[in-house]
Design an enzyme around this catalytic site. Structure first.
Site, short mmCIF file in Angstrom:
data_model
loop_
_atom_site.label_atom_id
_atom_site.label_comp_id
_atom_site.label_asym_id
_atom_site.label_seq_id
_atom_site.Cartn_x
_atom_site.Cartn_y
_atom_site.Cartn_z
N LYS A 249 44.76 34.02 38.64
CA LYS A 249 43.55 33.90 39.47
C LYS A 249 43.11 35.27 39.97
O LYS A 249 43.80 35.89 40.76
CB LYS A 249 43.79 33.01 40.69
CG LYS A 249 42.50 32.76 41.47
CD LYS A 249 42.70 32.31 42.91
CE LYS A 249 42.76 33.44 43.89
NZ LYS A 249 41.47 34.09 44.17
N CYS B 228 47.22 49.45 48.67
CA CYS B 228 48.32 49.00 49.52
C CYS B 228 49.31 50.13 49.81
O CYS B 228 49.92 50.17 50.87
CB CYS B 228 49.05 47.83 48.88
SG CYS B 228 49.53 48.15 47.18
N GLU C 223 53.92 41.67 46.16
CA GLU C 223 53.55 43.06 46.43
C GLU C 223 52.53 43.00 47.56
O GLU C 223 51.39 42.61 47.35
CB GLU C 223 52.93 43.71 45.19
CG GLU C 223 53.85 43.77 43.98
CD GLU C 223 54.92 44.84 44.11
OE1 GLU C 223 54.89 45.62 45.09
OE2 GLU C 223 55.77 44.92 43.21
N GLU D 178 47.53 47.64 58.97
CA GLU D 178 46.94 48.14 57.74
C GLU D 178 45.42 47.99 57.83
O GLU D 178 44.92 46.89 58.06
CB GLU D 178 47.49 47.33 56.55
CG GLU D 178 47.02 47.86 55.22
CD GLU D 178 47.58 47.07 54.04
OE1 GLU D 178 47.65 45.84 54.15
OE2 GLU D 178 47.92 47.69 53.02
#
Lengths: 300, 479
Positions: free
Chosen positions: B184, B292, B258, B389
């Site tokens: 996806k 990331c 991840e 983040e």
């Protein structure tokens, strides 16, 4: 000695205690539970650990992590081998305890204990080899040197197998600490005595206090706070049934603990492979320019 | 500040890409509509222009795709490794042949500069397929025992920041090891995955081996939760990663995650300043900071703070923000309005908590989603912008005095994905790299990737590794 004097001598019972931070506390809860042999004969009162005991054990394991993970692999191997030496000297005690715990004949129990000591020696020899086997240099396509090496993940909660009270126990504890992690071990609920005695062996070997912490009691009760603990990095669910394992795995997701799900083990004496070591290792990859000129013309 | 030289526009032509007005789901080798007929639009973040209308997969479609993948698994996994390898080599070659087209497509759909798609994303995509192609017939030698087996059907959910690269990271090792795939892509960047479906067709890949299901979070949740999926791989936020870990709890599904990061880029007083500045810029402004492993926390040794910040600000003033298809563009568009809103809110939080905000003079285009490169000074560890983040072009600057302090501050985060070290002293690199709790440490460089090198995080940055020999483990039954 005559038969008569043997009959008169009353044996000395042992008060089994927890092993936490290199010390032997009773449960802070003051609780104990009856441990019986396979024929329901009373063997001892083992500490019934509380949530607080579990948290104390995590604190001890965290405190020990820096120096244990920072020790050289050679040094860790020496320390682990020393444990095997201590175990060898106490073999008869463990044969006795394993025979009682698992309802085994003396000779079968002896075979279990010998396999356990050999298992410990096997892991002692892994400490300075695992990095070579699972790490190494990577041939990157660029002016870089890069190296992957395994590192311990931190504090590992270990739910020891319920049935194999000593060989199973050592088979899940040794790989965790061989790789530099520290452990909070929940002993087999029904047969905790070999695990508590292992604490005594660890205390008299060179394993620093806090590297292994042994708790006895109700697995589900002790495991719940460990699985939810934000300062526990990983959990081995070997000693949990499917229902408990699922519950603990969900709790463990809250800080993304590394989870080793229960794996059916028919025969703990079979060669284990390296999976239990790699399950609690991280891989760190360090990059550095080689100094040869890259496309940019710069060495950096 | 206006730059010393104005650059003439150097736009890459978009004529090389033919985007259809609508796309279906790719299931069992065919494009098909969603069972419930739902669709969504994908827009170009740089202009808000609607690029195409995409079928939106629902639960029934997920089930159909998993069934197709299950059906294909038997034959695919039974193929000799050398044959699977050849399919992957074919894919790698076709990616190379079509790389200019794919680069333009990715830039249109994602908003990132063509310079990056052309020079970083696409070469790496091809490299990953080449690398794992070679593993397919050598798995006995990978160190997981003789004859390691595939897991079955892999459900893979990928993010929008490197759409095609993340697809490559997921699909290449899965296919090499004999698994089949239902993937996806993210709702804001579905196009390159659908073009990849066409590449699978060109490569003659058997039907059902790769299935692509565009959709939103609910599609991903249905895929992750599907009982006949054997392996779940996810790249994305830590919050979603935790949800997925809970979903697969109690099942036999193998999981790799991840997740987020808050990488520390540590600059010591003996660092080569100019190179460090380049590395810092690359670390946080590459892909608009939507990375990331971005070096979003700059830790500068106090004695060189002023010199470094002057140099950094001077460098930032030369960055060119604008049309992502222009070959001179350094900073493209933020991927979506939603992401822009999140970045804006966190930056406002930074200001309200007392950190000092700075951006170079920078004109933002009137249409699309844009955010000027931003740096914050006077940041402490307690500030939200030093902890959360941001996933945008925002750098928080902190200082330290001793190496120990640098390590303590770098490790003071729930994340553990990446870190950078800048110093001329080799012994310091080794000592500090040793103590950092992060999966990737770049010393005197940053944001380097290579298919031979394992990548992944410590702590709440997730578990498992992608890339290299290590990346195979996620798709093999190694027990």
């Amino acid at each position: 000695m005559s038969d008569k004097s043997e009959q008169q001598r009353l044996s000395v019972f042992k008060t089994y205690k927890l092993y936490v931070g290199g010390k032997f506390p009773r449960s802070e809860s003051g609780r104990v539970y009856e441990v019986t042999d396979s024929k329901d004969k009373w063997l001892a009162n083992a500490p019934l650990s509380s949530r607080k005991d579990a948290r104390d054990a995590v604190v001890a394991a965290r405190k020990a992590f820096g120096s244990w993970s920072g020790a050289t692999a050679y040094n860790r191997g020496q320390v682990l081998y020393r444990v095997a030496e201590m175990l060898e000297g106490r073999k008869s005690q463990f044969v006795h305890e394993v025979a009682d715990a698992e309802g085994l004949s003396r000779s079968k129990a002896a075979a279990q204990v010998e396999a356990t000591i050999d298992r410990w020696v096997w892991y002692a020899g892994w400490t300075d080899k695992i990095a070579q086997v699972v790490g190494g240099g990577n041939p990157v396509a660029g002016p870089y040197f890069n190296l992957s090496s395994p590192e311990p993940t931190g504090v590992v909660a270990v739910l020891a197998p319920q049935e194999s009270s000593f060989l199973g126990l050592v088979s899940v504890v040794a790989p965790v600490i061989a790789t530099g992690n520290t452990a909070v071990v929940v002993a087999s609920e029904k047969s905790p005595l070999p695990a508590l005695s292992l604490g005594e062996v660890l205390a008299t070997s060179d394993v620093p206090g806090g590297v292994v912490n042994v708790l006895s009691g109700r697995t589900a009760e002790i495991a719940a706070p460990l699985a939810a603990h934000q300062d526990v990095n990983a959990i081995d669910l070997a000693g949990a049934d499917d229902v408990l394992a699922k519950e603990l795995e969900i709790a463990a997701a809250d800080n993304l603990k590394r989870v080793l799900r229960p794996q059916p083990v028919d025969d703990w004496s079979a060669m284990p492979g390296i999976d239990r070591m790699t399950a609690f290792l991280e891989t760190k990859t360090v990059w550095h320019p080689t100094g040869s000129l890259g496309a940019s013309g710069s060495a950096y | 500040m206006a730059s010393a030289f104005d650059y003439a526009p150097a736009p890459e032509s978009r004529a090389i890409v033919d985007i259809a007005p609508s796309y279906g789901l790719f299931i069992d080798g065919e494009f098909t509509e969603a069972a419930d007929g739902k669709v969504f639009k994908t827009v170009s973040p740089a202009s808000e222009e609607v690029l195409s209308e995409i079928a939106r997969a629902g639960e029934a479609d997920v089930d159909r795709a998993v069934k197709a993948a299950r059906k294909a698994f038997g034959k695919w996994s039974a193929l000799p490794g050398a044959e699977r390898a050849k399919y992957l080599f074919r894919i790698a070659r076709i990616v190379q042949e079509r790389s200019r087209e794919l680069a333009v497509l990715e830039t249109l759909d994602n908003g990132k500069p063509i310079k990056e798609t052309r020079d970083a994303d696409l070469p790496l995509v091809a490299a990953h397929f080449f690398y794992y192609a070679g593993w397919a017939d050598k798995l006995d030698h990978a160190g997981f025992g003789a004859n390691p087996r595939p897991l079955g059907v892999a459900g893979q959910v990928i993010p929008w920041n490197f759409p095609l690269l993340m697809l490559a990271w997921k699909i290449a090792p899965a296919l090499a090891t004999g698994n089949t795939v239902v993937l996806k892509p993210a709702e804001t960047t579905p196009l390159s995955a659908l073009f990849f479906a066409d590449i699978c067709r060109q490569a003659g890949l058997p039907k059902g081996v790769v299935n692509i299901l565009p959709g939103y979070g609910d599609t991903g949740a249905a895929l992750v939760g599907h009982p006949d999926v054997n392996k779940v791989a996810f790249t994305g936020s830590t919050a979603v990663g935790k949800e997925i870990a809970k979903t697969v709890a109690g099942t036999r599904k193998k999981l790799t995650l991840e997740l987020g990061g808050k990488g520390a880029n540590i600059v010591f007083d003996d660092a080569p300043i100019d190179q460090a500045v380049e590395g810092i810029v690359n670390g946080i402004f590459f892909n608009q900071g939507q990375v990331c492993c971005a070096g979003s926390r700059l830790l500068v040794q106090e004695s060189i703070q002023d010199e470094l910040l002057d140099s950094l600000k001077r460098r930032l003033a030369t960055l060119r923000l604008g049309d992502p298809l222009d070959k001179n563009t350094d900073i493209g568009a933020i991927n979506s309005e939603e992401q822009l809103t999140r970045i804006t809110a966190l930056v406002e939080r930074g200001e309200s908590e007392g950190a000092e905000r700075w951006s170079p003079a920078c004109e933002l285009p009137s249409a699309g989603y844009w955010f000027a490169p931003t740096l914050f000074t006077n940041v402490t560890q307690a500030h939200t912008i030093a902890r959360d983040e941001i996933f945008g072009p925002v750098l928080s600057v902190l200082t330290f005095r001793t190496p120990d302090e640098a390590v303590a501050k770098a490790n003071n985060t729930q994340y553990g994905l990446s870190a950078g070290i800048w110093t001329e002293k080799g012994s310091r690199i080794l000592a500090v790299a040793n103590k950092l709790r992060a999966g990737v440490v770049w010393s005197n460089t940053f944001n380097k990737f290579d298919p031979t090198s394992p990548f992944g995080g410590y702590k709440e940055s997730g578990f498992g590794r992608e890339g290299g020999r290590h990346g195979l483990e996620a798709y093999l039954d190694v027990r």
